[in-house]
Design an enzyme around this catalytic site. Structure first.
Site, PDB file in Angstrom:
ATOM      1  CG  ASP A  65      -2.160   0.847   1.094  1.00  0.00           C
ATOM      2  OD1 ASP A  65      -2.033   2.068   0.873  1.00  0.00           O
ATOM      3  OD2 ASP A  65      -3.261   0.286   1.176  1.00  0.00           O
TER       4      ASP A  65
ATOM      5  CG  ASP B 265       2.187   4.971  -6.610  1.00  0.00           C
ATOM      6  OD1 ASP B 265       1.289   4.266  -7.104  1.00  0.00           O
ATOM      7  OD2 ASP B 265       2.226   6.210  -6.689  1.00  0.00           O
TER       8      ASP B 265
ATOM      9  CE1 TYR C 286     -14.228   3.211  -6.336  1.00  0.00           C
ATOM     10  CE2 TYR C 286     -16.600   2.848  -6.414  1.00  0.00           C
ATOM     11  CZ  TYR C 286     -15.356   2.518  -5.914  1.00  0.00           C
ATOM     12  OH  TYR C 286     -15.228   1.505  -5.006  1.00  0.00           O
TER      13      TYR C 286
ATOM     14  CE  LYS D 119     -13.546  -0.429  -7.370  1.00  0.00           C
ATOM     15  NZ  LYS D 119     -12.309  -1.102  -6.923  1.00  0.00           N
TER      16      LYS D 119
ATOM     17  CE  LYS E 123     -22.385  14.242   8.908  1.00  0.00           C
ATOM     18  NZ  LYS E 123     -23.310  14.414   7.779  1.00  0.00           N
TER      19      LYS E 123
ATOM     20  NE  ARG F 229     -25.627   0.916  -5.852  1.00  0.00           N
ATOM     21  CZ  ARG F 229     -24.712   1.843  -6.176  1.00  0.00           C
ATOM     22  NH1 ARG F 229     -23.817   2.223  -5.311  1.00  0.00           N
ATOM     23  NH2 ARG F 229     -24.705   2.364  -7.391  1.00  0.00           N
TER      24      ARG F 229
HETATM   25  P1  NAD Z   1      -9.511   2.055   1.246  1.00  0.00           P
HETATM   26  O1  NAD Z   1      -9.413   3.377   0.571  1.00  0.00           O
HETATM   27  O2  NAD Z   1      -9.517   2.016   2.734  1.00  0.00           O
HETATM   28  O3  NAD Z   1      -8.359   1.099   0.729  1.00  0.00           O
HETATM   29  C1  NAD Z   1      -7.759   1.223  -0.522  1.00  0.00           C
HETATM   30  C2  NAD Z   1      -6.279   1.291  -0.307  1.00  0.00           C
HETATM   31  O4  NAD Z   1      -5.631   1.386  -1.585  1.00  0.00           O
HETATM   32  C3  NAD Z   1      -5.837   2.530   0.502  1.00  0.00           C
HETATM   33  O5  NAD Z   1      -5.178   2.132   1.678  1.00  0.00           O
HETATM   34  C4  NAD Z   1      -4.913   3.264  -0.455  1.00  0.00           C
HETATM   35  O6  NAD Z   1      -3.799   3.868   0.182  1.00  0.00           O
HETATM   36  C5  NAD Z   1      -4.475   2.161  -1.390  1.00  0.00           C
HETATM   37  N1  NAD Z   1      -3.973   2.707  -2.626  1.00  0.00           N
HETATM   38  C6  NAD Z   1      -4.546   3.677  -3.396  1.00  0.00           C
HETATM   39  N2  NAD Z   1      -3.767   3.986  -4.423  1.00  0.00           N
HETATM   40  C7  NAD Z   1      -2.670   3.180  -4.318  1.00  0.00           C
HETATM   41  C8  NAD Z   1      -1.497   3.046  -5.081  1.00  0.00           C
HETATM   42  N3  NAD Z   1      -1.296   3.795  -6.172  1.00  0.00           N
HETATM   43  N4  NAD Z   1      -0.563   2.154  -4.693  1.00  0.00           N
HETATM   44  C9  NAD Z   1      -0.752   1.411  -3.563  1.00  0.00           C
HETATM   45  N5  NAD Z   1      -1.849   1.497  -2.795  1.00  0.00           N
HETATM   46  C10 NAD Z   1      -2.789   2.371  -3.176  1.00  0.00           C
HETATM   47  O7  NAD Z   1     -10.828   1.366   0.662  1.00  0.00           O
HETATM   48  P2  NAD Z   1     -11.594   0.055   1.126  1.00  0.00           P
HETATM   49  O8  NAD Z   1     -12.907   0.500   1.633  1.00  0.00           O
HETATM   50  O9  NAD Z   1     -10.744  -0.802   1.970  1.00  0.00           O
HETATM   51  O10 NAD Z   1     -11.846  -0.644  -0.281  1.00  0.00           O
HETATM   52  C11 NAD Z   1     -11.038  -1.693  -0.769  1.00  0.00           C
HETATM   53  C12 NAD Z   1     -11.468  -2.046  -2.177  1.00  0.00           C
HETATM   54  O11 NAD Z   1     -12.837  -2.432  -2.194  1.00  0.00           O
HETATM   55  C13 NAD Z   1     -11.331  -0.878  -3.153  1.00  0.00           C
HETATM   56  O12 NAD Z   1     -10.899  -1.378  -4.398  1.00  0.00           O
HETATM   57  C14 NAD Z   1     -12.734  -0.349  -3.261  1.00  0.00           C
HETATM   58  O13 NAD Z   1     -12.950   0.310  -4.484  1.00  0.00           O
HETATM   59  C15 NAD Z   1     -13.543  -1.631  -3.136  1.00  0.00           C
HETATM   60  N6  NAD Z   1     -14.901  -1.370  -2.649  1.00  0.00           N
HETATM   61  C16 NAD Z   1     -15.077  -0.926  -1.375  1.00  0.00           C
HETATM   62  C17 NAD Z   1     -16.360  -0.656  -0.924  1.00  0.00           C
HETATM   63  C18 NAD Z   1     -16.608  -0.172   0.472  1.00  0.00           C
HETATM   64  O14 NAD Z   1     -17.754   0.048   0.820  1.00  0.00           O
HETATM   65  N7  NAD Z   1     -15.614   0.003   1.318  1.00  0.00           N
HETATM   66  C19 NAD Z   1     -17.464  -0.830  -1.774  1.00  0.00           C
HETATM   67  C20 NAD Z   1     -17.228  -1.264  -3.076  1.00  0.00           C
HETATM   68  C21 NAD Z   1     -15.947  -1.547  -3.500  1.00  0.00           C
END
Ligand code: NAD
Length: 329
Positions: free
Chosen positions: A32, A50, A148, A152, A199, A282
């Site tokens: 990460d 990254d 977004y 996906k 909140k 949803r």
């Molecule tokens: P999050 O933002 O907490 O975790 C995503 C992580 O990706 C972050 O820690 C961020 O630092 C890391 N990241 C971003 N860009 C990066 C890069 N260039 N290199 C390395 N790391 C990088 O989000 P989350 O809620 O844990 O979600 C995890 C996954 O599940 C994501 O792909 C998200 O789109 C998907 N998702 C989450 C939800 C939800 O409700 N939380 C719903 C639908 C889909």
């Protein structure tokens, strides 16, 4: 010993998943941009890097049997529905996915998990808050309401295309609003459950909290432990998906606020203000996951929200104490 990398292991779901894999006996690498914010990582090795960089993506998958790809440029409605971050969101997340698949194929990774989202579902099916359609086969003709969601959708197709053309095993889940302790709770990227818990925790009994829109928009929310359970079951199955991983207990946002108040033992007024909203309704459709995996998430929202409220309230308290110490009051 099976080796797994969790891309995005510094994030909310990724940090929980890394812990779960470790508890199951996997050797785990986390990757990460940052380490987890709220607790030590459970991963055996943590690479801060990254994933837009091909060299980092290659290091991430090196020697791994399984890849869990959760890294994404992501946030709640205040981040992904305002339009201001569209270009970076699409560019960053697509680059991570392109790099991960390319590197994973080269390294001979056996299995891939990809976290897609309910945000891929067409807006036209989610206008009636009481009857949203989110069955997996309703994704096309595609019309997500955010960039977004479009990224996906592109990326889930990318994983499935690599699977078809290169014989790689992939599993794709569409997460629906995952929540729980150790998720972002402030700063603009937090989602509705954490924002509402914050909140409620910040407001004295009898006070007022703000809710975006009329609060009659509906959603379902899945507790993070159940999400991780779904991910593991999917990864161990022979089903590629895409499949919904979400709760089918639909609530209005006003209803969610009521639950948070009950968890806090407070009575607050709701003030409805304009804000970024996303689709009108949803809900997760869990028929396919039940059919294919013989399982679907089942914990009640109230139960998960209570645990989440307790955790958010602790963060709010610690934050207030820290501020008071800094200002000397
Ligand atoms: P999050 O933002 O907490 O975790 C995503 C992580 O990706 C972050 O820690 C961020 O630092 C890391 N990241 C971003 N860009 C990066 C890069 N260039 N290199 C390395 N790391 C990088 O989000 P989350 O809620 O844990 O979600 C995890 C996954 O599940 C994501 O792909 C998200 O789109 C998907 N998702 C989450 C939800 C939800 O409700 N939380 C719903 C639908 C889909």
């Amino acid at each position: 010993m099976r080796k797994a990398v969790v891309n995005g292991a510094g994030g909310f779901i990724g940090s929980h998943l890394a812990r779960r894999l470790k508890n199951e006996g996997f050797w785990v690498r986390g990757v990460d941009l940052k380490r987890p914010e709220f607790s030590e990582t459970a991963a055996d090795e943590f690479l801060v890097g990254d994933l837009r960089d091909q060299a980092v993506a290659a290091q991430a998958v090196d020697g791994m049997d399984d890849v869990y790809q959760l890294a994404a440029d992501m946030g709640g409605a205040g981040y992904i529905f305002t339009g201001e971050h569209d270009a970076v969101v699409m560019h960053n997340s697509a680059t991570i996915n392109l790099n991960t698949l390319y590197a994973g194929r080269k390294a001979g990774v056996k299995r891939f998990f990809y976290s897609s989202s309910a945000c891929i579902y067409p807006e036209y099916n989610q206008k009636d808050p009481q009857n949203p359609v989110c069955s997996e086969d309703s994704a096309y003709p595609a019309a997500p309401d955010s960039e977004y969601g479009w990224e996906k959708l592109f990326s889930e197709r990318l994983y499935l295309a690599f699977s078809r053309n290169y014989g790689m095993e992939v599993h794709v889940a569409r997460f629906h609003n995952i929540f729980g302790p150790e998720g972002t709770w402030q700063g603009g990227r937090e989602k509705a459950p954490a924002a509402i818990c914050r909140k409620v925790a910040e407001t004295p009994d009898g006070g007022t909290i703000e809710i975006w829109g009329d609060g009659e928009q509906t959603r379902s929310f899945l507790y993070v432990d159940e999400c991780v359970e779904g991910v593991r079951r999917l990864m161990e199955s022979d089903f590629a998906g895409p499949v919904n991983v979400g709760s089918d207990e639909m609530v209005t946002i006003n209803g969610l606020a009521g639950m948070a108040m009950r968890a806090a033992g407070k009575k607050l007024l709701l003030q409805h203000i304009p804000g970024p909203l996303g689709v009108r309704g949803r809900n997760s459709d869990n028929r396919l996951i039940r059919e294919k995996l013989g399982w679907a998430p089942s914990a009640s929202l109230a139960e998960g929200l209570e645990k989440t409220y307790r955790w958010v309230a602790e963060q709010v308290k610690a934050d207030q104490q820290q501020r008071a110490a800094l200002t000397g009051r």
